[in-house]
Design a protein around this motif. Structure first.
Motif, short mmCIF file in Angstrom:
data_model
loop_
_atom_site.label_atom_id
_atom_site.label_comp_id
_atom_site.label_asym_id
_atom_site.label_seq_id
_atom_site.Cartn_x
_atom_site.Cartn_y
_atom_site.Cartn_z
N ILE A 132 20.72 3.38 27.52
CA ILE A 132 20.05 3.67 26.25
C ILE A 132 20.09 2.37 25.44
O ILE A 132 21.17 1.86 25.13
N LYS A 137 18.95 0.07 22.18
CA LYS A 137 18.50 0.07 20.78
C LYS A 137 17.94 -1.32 20.48
O LYS A 137 18.61 -2.33 20.69
N THR A 179 14.80 3.22 19.81
CA THR A 179 15.76 3.44 20.87
C THR A 179 15.02 3.86 22.14
O THR A 179 14.17 4.76 22.11
N LEU A 232 13.87 9.50 22.20
CA LEU A 232 13.94 8.24 22.92
C LEU A 232 12.55 7.82 23.38
O LEU A 232 11.74 8.64 23.82
N HIS A 244 24.00 -2.98 14.53
CA HIS A 244 23.93 -1.61 15.07
C HIS A 244 24.30 -0.59 13.98
O HIS A 244 23.69 0.48 13.88
#
Length: 209
Positions: free
Chosen positions: A20, A22, A32, A69, A102
């Motif tokens: 995953i 970002k 994402t 996503l 983040h």
């Protein structure tokens, strides 16, 4: 279908084979992505190198913009770093900054000025060896885009008041000490190419705090 530049903020392994990822994109802000089977073959293992912290990519992607996503259609490196991932000091700085970003960037809004600022800073870091103050200068510069850059008038005052973000002659509860304020004034006037030896390690730690 979107073609845009993107800066990798984080890549998290999902289950055994997937990622995953970002990214801060130039076109849409924070997005994402799900990368299926990233660890499934040797060919795919080469692609994992694309997703190291703060790598600058050119991507084609499908953006559904539903808060779920998204998916890459194609990924390639926009600017292959020559030194950042080989130099242990630079790679540590980049890892730290990616962690901060983040947690800082939550909204899915495009901010071209911030993207361009971050991209230009990474170009500079890759090209120069004097990186000791880079993270401090970048973090302070980022506050311009997040809406709390300090009011830099009245720098003759002895204390910096954190709540209002102003310099003041009075030492209140939420003020930096006189010594910390002096260091902060030095930092405000630094540029990436300024003399790196302006601070010793303990002073950098104090400023970071």
């Amino acid at each position: 279908q979107v073609k845009t530049k993107a800066i990798v903020i984080s890549a998290l392994k999902y289950q055994e084979k997937s990622l995953i990822v970002k990214c801060l994109t130039l076109s849409d802000g924070m997005k994402t992505y799900f990368v299926a089977n990233a660890f499934a073959s040797k060919k795919n293992l080469q692609k994992i190198a694309y997703f190291q912290p703060l790598t600058i990519l050119e991507i084609e992607a499908t953006h559904k913009n539903k808060g779920t996503l998204e998916y890459f259609k194609e990924v390639r490196t926009s600017f292959p770093f020559k030194t950042i991932h080989q130099n242990i000091v630079k790679s540590a700085i980049v890892l730290f900054l990616s962690e901060v970003l983040h947690h800082c960037i939550q909204e899915e809004e495009k901010n071209e000025d911030f993207f361009n600022y971050l991209e230009a800073a990474l170009f500079w870091l890759d090209e120069h060896d004097e990186a000791a103050n880079f993270h401090l200068i970048l973090l302070l510069g980022m506050t311009r885009f997040f809406g709390f850059y300090p009011a830099i008038s009245n720098q003759n005052a002895a204390f910096f008041e954190l709540t209002e973000g102003i310099f003041t002659p009075y030492h209140g509860v939420s003020c930096l000490s006189e010594h910390e304020t002096l260091l902060f004034k030095k930092l405000i006037n630094l540029r990436f190419d300024s003399e790196a030896k302006l601070f010793v390690a303990a002073e950098r730690q104090l400023l970071l705090k």
